[in-house]
Design a protein around this motif. Structure first.
Motif, mmCIF file in Angstrom:
data_model
loop_
_atom_site.group_PDB
_atom_site.id
_atom_site.type_symbol
_atom_site.label_atom_id
_atom_site.label_comp_id
_atom_site.label_asym_id
_atom_site.label_seq_id
_atom_site.Cartn_x
_atom_site.Cartn_y
_atom_site.Cartn_z
ATOM 1 N N ALA A 234 0.905 3.956 -2.956
ATOM 2 C CA ALA A 234 0.462 5.309 -2.593
ATOM 3 C C ALA A 234 1.424 6.365 -3.098
ATOM 4 O O ALA A 234 1.021 7.474 -3.469
ATOM 5 C CB ALA A 234 0.305 5.410 -1.080
ATOM 6 N N TRP B 26 -7.410 5.300 3.495
ATOM 7 C CA TRP B 26 -6.128 5.296 4.192
ATOM 8 C C TRP B 26 -5.393 6.611 3.963
ATOM 9 O O TRP B 26 -5.586 7.266 2.943
ATOM 10 C CB TRP B 26 -5.237 4.162 3.681
ATOM 11 N N LEU C 22 -6.523 1.392 -0.977
ATOM 12 C CA LEU C 22 -6.032 2.648 -0.394
ATOM 13 C C LEU C 22 -7.151 3.620 -0.049
ATOM 14 O O LEU C 22 -6.928 4.567 0.720
ATOM 15 C CB LEU C 22 -5.055 3.320 -1.367
ATOM 16 N N LEU D 70 0.830 -1.202 0.000
ATOM 17 C CA LEU D 70 0.000 0.000 0.000
ATOM 18 C C LEU D 70 0.867 1.255 0.000
ATOM 19 O O LEU D 70 0.583 2.227 -0.717
ATOM 20 C CB LEU D 70 -0.918 0.010 1.229
#
Length: 332
Positions: A254, A285, A282, A250
């Motif tokens: 990102a 988050w 994602l 992740l």
């Protein structure tokens, strides 16, 4: 035809020198096997001789490559040239410089500096080079599995490939075996449900299901899966490892920008489907929440490896922390 494809497309015209270069043993074995198959398609009574560098005795290469008293062609396969001592290297260099008629010399070198003179001499003598590169990243494992089905004229969905890599992708040989089992035992297109039927109980697959639920913030499902796995005898260590992998992916995605998953795959060391999945995950988050979750998993990793008194509590705590961070309960 490329050298990468050559091991899987046997045919005539094998040169007297063949170099199998790279550390991936299953690819190296296939390269050697296809070379032998190509030679035997022309010379069915070909004599095959294997020489292992681990047990090499001085002069063995010259003796094995010498013409047979009864005539006929032979193929001498030297395995572990990357472990060859000075005597073995000298014998190999001598044979490469003065090849015997009717003898095909196949040298397998897994990489590294030891035995590099042999590799250089083979290439300088225009040996056929068959690559056996390491298959490490999930992207490479996904490509390998996809090609396994394609070679056997079968189709597998991207979801099936993902599930297979997650279930058995730690070891490439096991991955190849799993592909073969599905090819031999099933018909039609292999989908995710088919893979789950055969491999859904593997530790890695269980860990990924726990991680998927945790990253999605679904605490009841994550805990249900986790407790079922632990009750079935699954060790907490690999589950924590999978949680760490998911979170690191992740973070990678990102910060990777908006380029296509296909173009990012190599740079991130991930398969395109993993990038697509991470992008979907994602949502909800932020960087701080991911950071706190990674810290929680790191603490759990230490605990399950002997640093804590209750490994089960440690992994449950990590899962709940991830779920809370995803839902925003842990943000400050």
């Amino acid at each position: 035809m490329t050298d990468r494809e050559a091991p899987f497309a046997p045919g005539g015209g094998v040169p007297p020198l063949v170099l199998v270069s790279g550390p991936e043993q299953i690819l190296a074995e296939r390269a050697i096997a296809s070379t032998l198959e190509a030679l035997r398609s022309i010379t069915p009574d070909l004599e095959y001789i294997r020489v292992d560098m681990e047990t090499y005795e001085p002069g063995q290469i010259g003796m094995q490559c010498a013409p047979s008293l009864f005539g006929g062609d032979k193929c001498v396969v030297v395995r572990g040239a990357d472990q060859a001592g000075d005597d073995a290297q000298a014998d190999l260099l001598d044979q490469i410089a003065r090849p015997e008629p009717g003898v095909t010399l196949v040298v397998a070198h897994a990489g590294g500096n030891r035995g590099k003179k042999v590799v250089d001499a083979m290439k300088k003598s225009k040996a056929r080079v068959l690559e056996a590169p390491a298959i490490k990243s999930d992207r490479e494992k996904s490509e390998f599995a996809t090609n396994e089905f394609r070679r056997n004229r079968r189709k597998a969905t991207p979801e099936a490939i993902r599930a297979l890599v997650e279930a058995v992708g730690k070891d490439v040989r096991e991955l190849a075996s799993a592909c073969k089992q599905l090819i031999d035992d099933t018909t039609g297109v292999v989908d995710e449900e088919t893979v789950a039927t055969y491999h859904g109980g593997k530790v890695e697959a269980t860990g990924f299901r726990v991680a998927d639920a945790a990253v999605a913030g679904n605490a009841p499902e994550a805990l249900r899966l986790l407790r079922h796995a632990l009750a079935s005898g699954v060790d907490p260590v690999p589950i924590v490892a999978v949680l760490a992998v998911q979170l690191r992916q992740l973070v990678k995605v990102a910060g990777a920008g908006r380029a296509s998953s296909g173009s990012l795959a190599k740079a991130l060391g991930m398969a395109p489907w993993q990038i697509d999945r991470a992008r979907r995950a994602l949502n909800g988050w932020d960087v701080e929440a991911l950071g706190r979750s990674i810290q929680a998993v790191a603490a759990a990793d230490e605990a399950v490896k002997g640093g804590g008194r209750d490994p089960v509590y440690a992994v449950e705590r990590a899962v709940l922390t991830i779920c809370d961070e995803r839902r925003g309960h842990g943000r400050r």
